[in-house]
Design a protein around this motif. Structure first.
Motif, PDB file in Angstrom:
ATOM      1  N   LEU A 144       0.839  -1.192   0.000  1.00 15.01           N
ATOM      2  CA  LEU A 144       0.000   0.000   0.000  1.00 15.01           C
ATOM      3  C   LEU A 144       0.877   1.246   0.000  1.00 15.01           C
ATOM      4  O   LEU A 144       1.889   1.292   0.683  1.00 15.01           O
ATOM      5  N   PRO A 145       0.499   2.290  -0.769  1.00 13.68           N
ATOM      6  CA  PRO A 145       1.313   3.505  -0.772  1.00 13.68           C
ATOM      7  C   PRO A 145       1.207   4.228   0.564  1.00 13.68           C
ATOM      8  O   PRO A 145       0.128   4.326   1.137  1.00 13.68           O
ATOM      9  N   ALA A 146       2.311   4.694   1.037  1.00 12.07           N
ATOM     10  CA  ALA A 146       2.314   5.440   2.297  1.00 12.07           C
ATOM     11  C   ALA A 146       1.765   6.832   2.022  1.00 12.07           C
ATOM     12  O   ALA A 146       2.195   7.501   1.090  1.00 12.07           O
ATOM     13  N   MET A 147       0.810   7.253   2.811  1.00 10.39           N
ATOM     14  CA  MET A 147       0.234   8.569   2.627  1.00 10.39           C
ATOM     15  C   MET A 147       1.002   9.571   3.471  1.00 10.39           C
ATOM     16  O   MET A 147       0.960   9.528   4.691  1.00 10.39           O
ATOM     17  N   ALA A 148       1.699  10.446   2.812  1.00  9.00           N
ATOM     18  CA  ALA A 148       2.446  11.482   3.508  1.00  9.00           C
ATOM     19  C   ALA A 148       1.475  12.591   3.901  1.00  9.00           C
ATOM     20  O   ALA A 148       0.455  12.788   3.252  1.00  9.00           O
ATOM     21  N   GLU A 149       1.802  13.299   4.942  1.00 14.11           N
ATOM     22  CA  GLU A 149       0.970  14.420   5.349  1.00 14.11           C
ATOM     23  C   GLU A 149       1.182  15.563   4.359  1.00 14.11           C
ATOM     24  O   GLU A 149       2.306  15.933   4.045  1.00 14.11           O
ATOM     25  N   VAL A 150       0.083  16.105   3.845  1.00 14.06           N
ATOM     26  CA  VAL A 150       0.127  17.161   2.849  1.00 14.06           C
ATOM     27  C   VAL A 150      -0.091  18.508   3.531  1.00 14.06           C
ATOM     28  O   VAL A 150      -0.930  18.624   4.429  1.00 14.06           O
ATOM     29  N   VAL A 151       0.660  19.524   3.099  1.00  5.63           N
ATOM     30  CA  VAL A 151       0.468  20.889   3.592  1.00  5.63           C
ATOM     31  C   VAL A 151       0.381  21.830   2.399  1.00  5.63           C
ATOM     32  O   VAL A 151       0.934  21.562   1.335  1.00  5.63           O
ATOM     33  N   VAL A 152      -0.326  22.937   2.593  1.00  2.00           N
ATOM     34  CA  VAL A 152      -0.441  23.957   1.559  1.00  2.00           C
ATOM     35  C   VAL A 152       0.593  25.030   1.863  1.00  2.00           C
ATOM     36  O   VAL A 152       0.710  25.481   3.009  1.00  2.00           O
ATOM     37  N   GLU A 161       4.440  17.493   0.399  1.00  2.00           N
ATOM     38  CA  GLU A 161       4.524  16.669   1.591  1.00  2.00           C
ATOM     39  C   GLU A 161       5.123  17.522   2.711  1.00  2.00           C
ATOM     40  O   GLU A 161       6.032  18.318   2.476  1.00  2.00           O
ATOM     41  N   LYS A 162       4.595  17.363   3.904  1.00  2.00           N
ATOM     42  CA  LYS A 162       5.068  18.146   5.048  1.00  2.00           C
ATOM     43  C   LYS A 162       6.573  17.984   5.248  1.00  2.00           C
ATOM     44  O   LYS A 162       7.262  18.938   5.608  1.00  2.00           O
ATOM     45  N   SER A 163       7.083  16.803   4.969  1.00  6.13           N
ATOM     46  CA  SER A 163       8.519  16.539   5.153  1.00  6.13           C
ATOM     47  C   SER A 163       9.397  17.353   4.203  1.00  6.13           C
ATOM     48  O   SER A 163      10.589  17.493   4.427  1.00  6.13           O
ATOM     49  N   ALA A 164       8.812  17.928   3.136  1.00  5.43           N
ATOM     50  CA  ALA A 164       9.577  18.702   2.161  1.00  5.43           C
ATOM     51  C   ALA A 164       9.644  20.194   2.507  1.00  5.43           C
ATOM     52  O   ALA A 164      10.346  20.952   1.851  1.00  5.43           O
ATOM     53  N   LYS A 196       6.283  28.975   3.132  1.00  8.64           N
ATOM     54  CA  LYS A 196       5.633  28.954   4.440  1.00  8.64           C
ATOM     55  C   LYS A 196       4.328  28.171   4.337  1.00  8.64           C
ATOM     56  O   LYS A 196       3.615  28.242   3.351  1.00  8.64           O
ATOM     57  N   VAL A 197       4.056  27.405   5.389  1.00 10.82           N
ATOM     58  CA  VAL A 197       2.831  26.608   5.450  1.00 10.82           C
ATOM     59  C   VAL A 197       1.681  27.541   5.825  1.00 10.82           C
ATOM     60  O   VAL A 197       1.749  28.235   6.840  1.00 10.82           O
ATOM     61  N   ILE A 198       0.629  27.543   4.990  1.00 12.86           N
ATOM     62  CA  ILE A 198      -0.518  28.397   5.281  1.00 12.86           C
ATOM     63  C   ILE A 198      -1.780  27.595   5.613  1.00 12.86           C
ATOM     64  O   ILE A 198      -2.767  28.154   6.061  1.00 12.86           O
ATOM     65  N   TYR A 199      -1.712  26.275   5.381  1.00 16.65           N
ATOM     66  CA  TYR A 199      -2.859  25.426   5.737  1.00 16.65           C
ATOM     67  C   TYR A 199      -2.404  23.969   5.824  1.00 16.65           C
ATOM     68  O   TYR A 199      -1.632  23.511   4.990  1.00 16.65           O
ATOM     69  N   THR A 200      -2.898  23.292   6.832  1.00 17.25           N
ATOM     70  CA  THR A 200      -2.655  21.851   6.988  1.00 17.25           C
ATOM     71  C   THR A 200      -4.017  21.168   7.045  1.00 17.25           C
ATOM     72  O   THR A 200      -4.759  21.370   7.994  1.00 17.25           O
ATOM     73  N   PRO A 201      -4.341  20.385   6.010  1.00 20.13           N
ATOM     74  CA  PRO A 201      -5.642  19.689   5.998  1.00 20.13           C
ATOM     75  C   PRO A 201      -5.759  18.654   7.100  1.00 20.13           C
ATOM     76  O   PRO A 201      -4.810  18.107   7.546  1.00 20.13           O
TER      77      PRO A 201
END
Length: 134
Positions: A18-26, A120-123, A129-134
């Motif tokens: 299964l693909p690992a789902m990385a945490e996504v940030v805007v 990806e948050k790790s990037a 700058k992060v303006i939103y984290t779903p």
């Protein structure tokens, strides 16, 4: 006992495929006026409802793109593509730019104060700058 071991091995193998789902940030350019946004504000840019910022997409079919659209717009990739096709056809919008991966999105956002993208948050680093984290 053998059956239990075989079942355990099969389950472990399935989880590994299964693909690992990385945490996504805007993310936005550090010089952008916005320091944070709501889910609806972010969705406005990625659904073509606002042109105040320029959305930058990840490649079609990537897990990060699918996760982003599901979490932020509550739509799947085909629904979003259909929406954009209508907007482009009627002349109301132009397709978002597409970057090769999170590193490319980050580079594009870092060079344009009006750009908005998701990675990806790790990037995340100091270039955005992060303006939103779903």
């Amino acid at each position: 006992m053998k059956h239990l071991i075989k079942t355990g091995i099969a389950a472990a193998a399935l989880l590994l495929t299964l693909p690992a789902m990385a945490e996504v940030v805007v993310v936005a350019n550090p010089k952008a006026a916005e320091s944070s946004m709501t889910k609806d504000q972010v969705a406005q840019f990625f659904l073509g409802r606002s042109s105040a910022m320029s959305p930058i997409d990840q490649p079609e079919g990537t897990p990060v793109r699918a996760e982003f659209y599901k979490k932020v717009t509550d739509k799947d990739a085909s629904q979003v593509k259909s929406l954009w096709s209508k907007l482009v056809f009627t002349g109301k919008a132009t397709m978002p730019k597409e970057a090769a991966d999170s590193a490319a999105v980050k580079k594009m956002v870092a060079s344009d104060p009006k750009a908005i993208g998701y990675i990806e948050k790790s990037a995340v680093d100091a270039t955005v700058k992060v303006i939103y984290t779903p």
